[in-house]
Write an enzyme that holds these catalytic residues in place. Structure first.
Site, PDB file in Angstrom:
ATOM      1  CG  HIS A 257      43.032  -5.595  34.641  1.00 50.78           C
ATOM      2  ND1 HIS A 257      42.626  -4.776  33.616  1.00 50.78           N
ATOM      3  CD2 HIS A 257      43.962  -4.904  35.349  1.00 50.78           C
ATOM      4  CE1 HIS A 257      43.300  -3.649  33.698  1.00 50.78           C
ATOM      5  NE2 HIS A 257      44.116  -3.691  34.738  1.00 50.78           N
ATOM      6  CG  ASP A 313      48.110  -4.225  42.205  1.00 51.94           C
ATOM      7  OD1 ASP A 313      49.066  -3.435  42.226  1.00 51.94           O
ATOM      8  OD2 ASP A 313      46.967  -3.907  41.841  1.00 51.94           O
TER       9      ASP A 313
HETATM   10  N1  CMC Z   1      38.480 -12.660  43.073  1.00 55.55           N
HETATM   11  C1  CMC Z   1      37.359 -13.381  42.933  1.00 55.55           C
HETATM   12  N2  CMC Z   1      36.406 -13.088  42.024  1.00 55.55           N
HETATM   13  C2  CMC Z   1      36.605 -12.033  41.231  1.00 55.55           C
HETATM   14  C3  CMC Z   1      37.758 -11.252  41.323  1.00 55.55           C
HETATM   15  C4  CMC Z   1      38.710 -11.591  42.284  1.00 55.55           C
HETATM   16  N3  CMC Z   1      39.844 -10.878  42.436  1.00 55.55           N
HETATM   17  N4  CMC Z   1      37.703 -10.257  40.404  1.00 55.55           N
HETATM   18  C5  CMC Z   1      36.539 -10.415  39.763  1.00 55.55           C
HETATM   19  N5  CMC Z   1      35.869 -11.486  40.261  1.00 55.55           N
HETATM   20  C6  CMC Z   1      34.585 -11.991  39.834  1.00 55.55           C
HETATM   21  C7  CMC Z   1      33.468 -11.116  40.409  1.00 55.55           C
HETATM   22  O1  CMC Z   1      33.046 -11.571  41.654  1.00 55.55           O
HETATM   23  C8  CMC Z   1      32.429 -11.200  39.339  1.00 55.55           C
HETATM   24  O2  CMC Z   1      31.724 -12.399  39.506  1.00 55.55           O
HETATM   25  P1  CMC Z   1      30.138 -12.483  39.225  1.00 55.55           P
HETATM   26  O3  CMC Z   1      30.008 -12.198  37.746  1.00 55.55           O
HETATM   27  O4  CMC Z   1      29.773 -13.864  39.626  1.00 55.55           O
HETATM   28  O5  CMC Z   1      29.511 -11.414  40.084  1.00 55.55           O
HETATM   29  C9  CMC Z   1      33.217 -11.308  38.034  1.00 55.55           C
HETATM   30  O6  CMC Z   1      34.491 -11.830  38.411  1.00 55.55           O
HETATM   31  C10 CMC Z   1      33.405  -9.979  37.338  1.00 55.55           C
HETATM   32  O7  CMC Z   1      33.891  -9.025  38.285  1.00 55.55           O
HETATM   33  P2  CMC Z   1      33.612  -7.481  38.209  1.00 55.55           P
HETATM   34  O8  CMC Z   1      33.728  -6.900  39.579  1.00 55.55           O
HETATM   35  O9  CMC Z   1      32.341  -7.180  37.465  1.00 55.55           O
HETATM   36  O10 CMC Z   1      34.792  -7.003  37.304  1.00 55.55           O
HETATM   37  P3  CMC Z   1      35.351  -5.539  37.231  1.00 55.55           P
HETATM   38  O11 CMC Z   1      35.870  -5.356  35.879  1.00 55.55           O
HETATM   39  O12 CMC Z   1      34.373  -4.553  37.738  1.00 55.55           O
HETATM   40  O13 CMC Z   1      36.510  -5.601  38.331  1.00 55.55           O
HETATM   41  C11 CMC Z   1      38.552  -5.582  39.430  1.00 55.55           C
HETATM   42  C12 CMC Z   1      37.858  -5.541  38.072  1.00 55.55           C
HETATM   43  C13 CMC Z   1      40.039  -5.380  39.216  1.00 55.55           C
HETATM   44  C14 CMC Z   1      38.014  -4.455  40.312  1.00 55.55           C
HETATM   45  C15 CMC Z   1      38.270  -6.949  40.106  1.00 55.55           C
HETATM   46  O14 CMC Z   1      38.809  -7.985  39.326  1.00 55.55           O
HETATM   47  C16 CMC Z   1      38.808  -7.012  41.529  1.00 55.55           C
HETATM   48  O15 CMC Z   1      38.131  -6.588  42.460  1.00 55.55           O
HETATM   49  N6  CMC Z   1      40.063  -7.564  41.715  1.00 55.55           N
HETATM   50  C17 CMC Z   1      40.674  -7.575  43.033  1.00 55.55           C
HETATM   51  C18 CMC Z   1      41.343  -6.242  43.305  1.00 55.55           C
HETATM   52  C19 CMC Z   1      42.588  -6.035  42.464  1.00 55.55           C
HETATM   53  O16 CMC Z   1      43.438  -6.908  42.371  1.00 55.55           O
HETATM   54  N7  CMC Z   1      42.723  -4.829  41.880  1.00 55.55           N
HETATM   55  C20 CMC Z   1      43.893  -4.458  41.086  1.00 55.55           C
HETATM   56  C21 CMC Z   1      43.556  -4.297  39.626  1.00 55.55           C
HETATM   57  S1  CMC Z   1      44.976  -4.254  38.545  1.00 55.55           S
HETATM   58  C22 CMC Z   1      45.937  -2.899  39.005  1.00 55.55           C
HETATM   59  C23 CMC Z   1      45.236  -1.626  39.083  1.00 55.55           C
HETATM   60  O17 CMC Z   1      44.504  -1.212  38.187  1.00 55.55           O
HETATM   61  O18 CMC Z   1      45.416  -0.942  40.074  1.00 55.55           O
END
Ligand code: CMC
Length: 377
Positions: A257, A313
């Protein structure tokens, strides 16, 4: 320097909700989410979000009356949905349906606070009717008219299947709606606020929000979680499946998140509901797979020094699936509930509006001259 993904940027003041990212706490207008989930209905939460306080009995009765009266969707909008190819994603169909509602809302262009309050109720009342109709029409069935005797969430389940949910299923759906009703400056809420900040109308704001919620990094994740659970198939497959996906640098849906750096407080509430459902129906498979995934993620992400926790989710997927809802309808449920929050944010934005217009840092070339077309390339 730009802030990628606007991380950490404060774009508005809000009285609607506060997320304590480090502690994993969520508060709607001063009330902890656990308290609301246990002691308030979704309709009471709508009152809280739209009018600032939980309702008295009389206020709740008045709001309920309006929410029930506004559930019907006119036949012209249903006919538009009827014409969509059955392969249309239910979120795309909802986006179309919500947009079409504006053409039949006499107050669509009226941006007075009073008209917007009435439209917030109408939109929230009609979204479940649209969603249930979308699902039935794509399966060659006629939509079911909304019941006047059930709560909003229970009525949604009724319109999907034609049979009234039992008490447990009705309560679980109602709690799921409460948990999804509001969540700070998430991407879809931001989209809604950006849209109405141009003084466009409330329906346009909600349509922008639906399109934004649809993506798998936001609301679309719940559908992807169920796809993952089905792909894993059996609890014993969970560990190798997750390890292999992480090895391939894939994201595990339902984890991580932008704001929470601890467990999303909605996840354990949904997990408890999933446990209650599993205990009732005797099918513990999805829950067992989910628990195994959580354990591997704890271990693997811990080893990598970046703990990532389940979000809202993750457990909502098994809850909805066990309730008999098809997985590609999950994000629509999120949209139905979040319409309460979107419309509350739209009204808050308009109370003290200013055009939302950030800047981009130009990093392209400069000083180029237009060449005649025959000399290019
Ligand atoms: N699985 C594996 N690695 C992850 C995940 C995940 N679900 N989420 C983040 N990471 C890793 C990512 O690869 C990155 O690693 P590195 O620094 O080595 O590149 C690090 O954690 C930081 O990730 P980020 O993409 O910079 O973080 P963000 O704040 O941009 O992303 C997020 C937040 C929700 C998009 C992401 O955690 C994600 O893609 N999660 C999976 C999709 C998901 O479950 N979304 C629902 C969010 S909650 C409900 C809603 O808002 O709708």
């Amino acid at each position: 320097m730009s802030s990628r993904g606007l991380e950490g940027v404060v774009v508005a003041e809000t009285e609607l909700s506060k997320i304590y990212g480090e502690e994993g706490r969520l508060v709607y207008r001063g009330y902890e989410i656990e308290d609301l989930a246990e002691h308030a209905t979704f309709e009471e939460v709508c009152h809280l979000l739209w009018y600032g306080e939980l309702p008295t009995r009389e206020q709740l009765a008045a709001l309920n009356e309006r929410l029930v009266a506004d559930r019907d969707v006119n036949s012209e909008v249903i006919d538009i949905l009827r014409r969509l190819p059955p392969s249309t994603h239910p979120m795309a169909a909802l986006r179309t349906g919500a947009s079409a509602l504006a053409s039949f809302d006499p107050e669509a262009e009226d941006m007075s606070p009073e008209a917007n309050q009435r439209k917030a109720i109408r939109l929230t009342a009609k979204m479940p009717t649209l969603t249930a109709a979308i699902d039935r029409l794509r399966n060659g069935k006629e939509p079911i008219a909304p019941s006047k005797d059930l709560g909003l969430a229970a009525n949604f389940l009724y319109m999907l299947s034609g049979s009234e949910p039992d008490e447990l299923n009705a309560r679980i759906m109602d709690v799921a709606f409460t948990l999804h009703a509001e969540h700070g400056m998430n991407a879809s809420t931001f989209a809604a606020r950006v849209t109405v900040a141009t003084l466009s109308d409330m329906h346009s704001g909600v349509v922008s929000a639906i399109g934004t919620l649809k993506g798998p990094l936001h609301g679309g994740a719940n559908e992807r979680v169920m796809e993952m659970l089905k792909a894993i198939g059996e609890p014993e497959n969970a560990e190798p499946w997750v390890r292999a996906a992480l090895e391939r640098k894939e994201r595990i849906m339902g984890f991580g998140h932008r704001v929470y750096k601890a467990l999303d407080p909605r996840a354990p509430i949904l997990k408890k509901l999933a446990e209650e459902l599993a205990a009732k129906g005797g099918n513990t498979k999805w829950l067992e797979i989910s628990e195994r995934i959580q354990a591997v993620m704890r271990e693997e992400m811990g080893k990598r020094g970046k703990p990532i926790y389940p979000n809202v989710d993750f457990f909502s997927a098994s809850v909805y699936y066990t309730l008999g809802i098809p997985s590609d309808l999950f994000t629509n449920i999120f949209a139905c509930a979040r319409t309460a929050g979107w419309t509350a944010h739209i009204m808050e934005q308009l109370k003290d509006n200013r055009l939302i217009r950030p800047k981009a840092e130009y990093v392209g070339p400069l000083g180029k001259k237009v060449q005649p077309i025959e000399r290019r390339g």
